[in-house]
Design a protein around this motif. Structure first.
Motif, PDB file in Angstrom:
ATOM      1  N   LEU A 115      -5.103   3.900  -4.588  1.00  0.00           N
ATOM      2  CA  LEU A 115      -4.668   2.507  -4.596  1.00  0.00           C
ATOM      3  C   LEU A 115      -4.519   1.975  -6.013  1.00  0.00           C
ATOM      4  O   LEU A 115      -3.460   1.477  -6.396  1.00  0.00           O
ATOM      5  CB  LEU A 115      -5.662   1.652  -3.820  1.00  0.00           C
ATOM      6  N   GLY A 142      -3.129   8.965  -1.887  1.00  0.00           N
ATOM      7  CA  GLY A 142      -4.061   7.990  -1.354  1.00  0.00           C
ATOM      8  C   GLY A 142      -4.697   7.097  -2.394  1.00  0.00           C
ATOM      9  O   GLY A 142      -5.612   6.328  -2.065  1.00  0.00           O
ATOM     10  N   TYR A 153       0.798   4.044  -2.968  1.00  0.00           N
ATOM     11  CA  TYR A 153       0.577   5.458  -2.681  1.00  0.00           C
ATOM     12  C   TYR A 153       1.675   6.316  -3.296  1.00  0.00           C
ATOM     13  O   TYR A 153       1.413   7.327  -3.967  1.00  0.00           O
ATOM     14  CB  TYR A 153       0.534   5.685  -1.169  1.00  0.00           C
ATOM     15  N   GLY A 173      -7.891   4.148   1.569  1.00  0.00           N
ATOM     16  CA  GLY A 173      -7.519   4.486   0.212  1.00  0.00           C
ATOM     17  C   GLY A 173      -8.709   4.406  -0.716  1.00  0.00           C
ATOM     18  O   GLY A 173      -9.808   3.971  -0.340  1.00  0.00           O
ATOM     19  N   TYR A 174      -8.511   4.811  -1.959  1.00  0.00           N
ATOM     20  CA  TYR A 174      -9.625   4.870  -2.905  1.00  0.00           C
ATOM     21  C   TYR A 174      -9.175   4.365  -4.274  1.00  0.00           C
ATOM     22  O   TYR A 174      -7.974   4.286  -4.578  1.00  0.00           O
ATOM     23  CB  TYR A 174     -10.156   6.300  -3.025  1.00  0.00           C
ATOM     24  N   VAL A 227       0.833  -1.204   0.000  1.00  0.00           N
ATOM     25  CA  VAL A 227       0.000   0.000   0.000  1.00  0.00           C
ATOM     26  C   VAL A 227       0.868   1.255   0.000  1.00  0.00           C
ATOM     27  O   VAL A 227       0.600   2.221  -0.733  1.00  0.00           O
ATOM     28  CB  VAL A 227      -0.952  -0.011   1.210  1.00  0.00           C
ATOM     29  N   ALA A 265      -4.219   2.174   6.170  1.00  0.00           N
ATOM     30  CA  ALA A 265      -3.691   2.958   5.062  1.00  0.00           C
ATOM     31  C   ALA A 265      -4.134   4.407   5.158  1.00  0.00           C
ATOM     32  O   ALA A 265      -4.821   4.931   4.289  1.00  0.00           O
ATOM     33  CB  ALA A 265      -4.153   2.354   3.731  1.00  0.00           C
ATOM     34  N   THR A 271     -14.697   5.553  -1.150  1.00  0.00           N
ATOM     35  CA  THR A 271     -13.584   4.754  -1.676  1.00  0.00           C
ATOM     36  C   THR A 271     -13.526   4.768  -3.198  1.00  0.00           C
ATOM     37  O   THR A 271     -12.761   4.001  -3.784  1.00  0.00           O
ATOM     38  CB  THR A 271     -13.717   3.302  -1.184  1.00  0.00           C
TER      39      THR A 271
END
Length: 389
Positions: A162, A160, A149, A251-252, A145, A239, A264
């Motif tokens: 993913l 942020g 990022y 994260g999104y 992760v 994350a 997300t």
């Protein structure tokens, strides 16, 4: 022009024609640019030593590799005839996957029937899934992760982020008549099965969901896919990230306009009104091409995906698709293109941390689901990303 020439005598006509030819030559004259010669590269391969080494390994009077080593997997039928060798079976499978050949097209070269070719393909996919799924279709660890990022912020400017999420369809040519209504969508007119995939900048496939019928759209697929199941269960790595002075815990993914406004999922704007929103929408559309490139590489690398599937069962199609994705990630890692490397110590630590999170989780899944679908967080994150970009 013709009337002017007719009105003049022959001498003046000849002079005028010469002048016109000279004018046309001057207008059409182009500055000469010398062509730079191309030098073809040459690789000095020692083909003679390679041929001698191959002969010594297999065909010499006392070869390096004895015949018994390669015959230990050979089998014989009830009539005492030798079965197809492993080399023949693997050749059949690779040609079906890479070239998109029909199973009966291999009969002339390998003398293998269509039934045996299909069976070899299915068994090959089962072996690949059993041996390599846990490694090449794993969930991202805490280290993964952090790398995602960093890479996506550097390449696309999105903090942020993913990966990107989207769906593609694979047409089912030999779909049974009884199932055609279930697997056919009105805008495609042909049976197909949808693949939902999540791909990062390096084209690595982190998530795949390939069981939905073609009569659904992207929202129906996402509502039934397990893409957020680990997040709901609380077993995903922590994350957090910060954008424009605001803290976010999840994260999104980047998505297109059909997806809902969830915390997300980040989408572009259909009608941006000012320059920052126009720039944000352009950057979002550019970054979202990661998954389109991944789909294109899949279809270009495995030509069977660019053709309608010839299988007769849904489970066979699912295994073939899953095998493609595993091999795709395997090739990325082998060519050193993957952002996230397989490191056994990190995987071991992540498994221990996941087990600890499972024991310590106490939040209700309904609460986490509401957080995932929180539109207010989605709007706030979108505004922060607009300011950041």
């Amino acid at each position: 022009m013709a009337s002017y020439l007719l009105a003049c005598d022959s001498d003046s006509v000849d002079v005028r024609i010469i002048q016109l030819i000279q004018e046309l030559d001057e207008e059409s004259e182009v500055e000469f640019v010398p062509r730079i010669p191309r030098v073809r590269g040459y690789i000095p391969r020692n083909r003679e030593s390679a041929a001698q080494r191959l002969w010594n390994d297999y065909f010499a009077d006392v070869p390096v590799y004895p015949a018994k080593k390669f015959k230990r997997r050979e089998r014989y039928d009830a009539l005492g005839r030798q079965s197809f060798t492993t080399l023949q079976k693997c050749t059949s499978v690779i040609r079906q996957l890479a070239y998109g050949l029909s199973p009966d097209a291999l009969d002339e070269y390998l003398h293998m029937s269509e039934k045996i070719s299909v069976l070899c393909l299915d068994n090959f996919c089962k072996c690949i899934i059993d041996l390599y799924k846990s490694r090449y279709m794993r969930s991202p660890t805490t280290i993964d992760v952090a790398r995602l990022y960093s890479a996506h912020e550097e390449k696309h400017g999105f903090k942020g982020m993913l990966s990107s999420i989207d769906c593609m369809q694979w047409e089912w040519k030999n779909c049974p008549v009884a199932y055609k209504g279930q697997y056919t969508r009105s805008d495609h007119k042909k049976p197909m099965i949808m693949l939902e995939a999540v791909a990062s900048y390096d084209l690595w496939i982190w998530h795949a969901f390939f069981v939905m019928t073609g009569s659904n759209n992207d929202i129906n697929v996402m509502n039934q896919s397990p893409v957020f199941d680990a997040l709901k269960k609380g077993i995903t790595p922590s994350a957090p990230f910060e954008v424009n002075g605001h803290q976010y815990t999840k994260g999104y993914y980047l998505a297109d306009g059909i997806y809902p406004d969830w915390a997300t999922l980040i989408k572009g704007m259909s009608c941006p009104t000012d320059e920052p929103r126009i720039k944000f929408t352009r950057f979002q559309a550019s970054a979202r091409k990661d998954k389109e490139r991944a789909f294109g590489v899949l279809q270009g690398r495995f030509h069977i995906l660019s053709q309608p599937s010839r299988t007769l069962k849904v489970n066979q199609m699912r295994r073939v698709m899953e095998c493609y994705l595993i091999l795709h990630n395997m090739i990325l890692e082998d060519n050193d293109f993957a952002l996230c490397k397989w490191e056994e110590r990190f995987i071991t630590e992540e498994r221990a941390n996941r087990a600890q999170r499972v024991r310590n989780r106490g939040r209700d899944q309904d609460v986490v689901t509401r957080e995932i679908r929180d539109r207010a967080v989605h709007d706030q994150l979108t505004e922060d990303l607009i300011e950041h970009i």
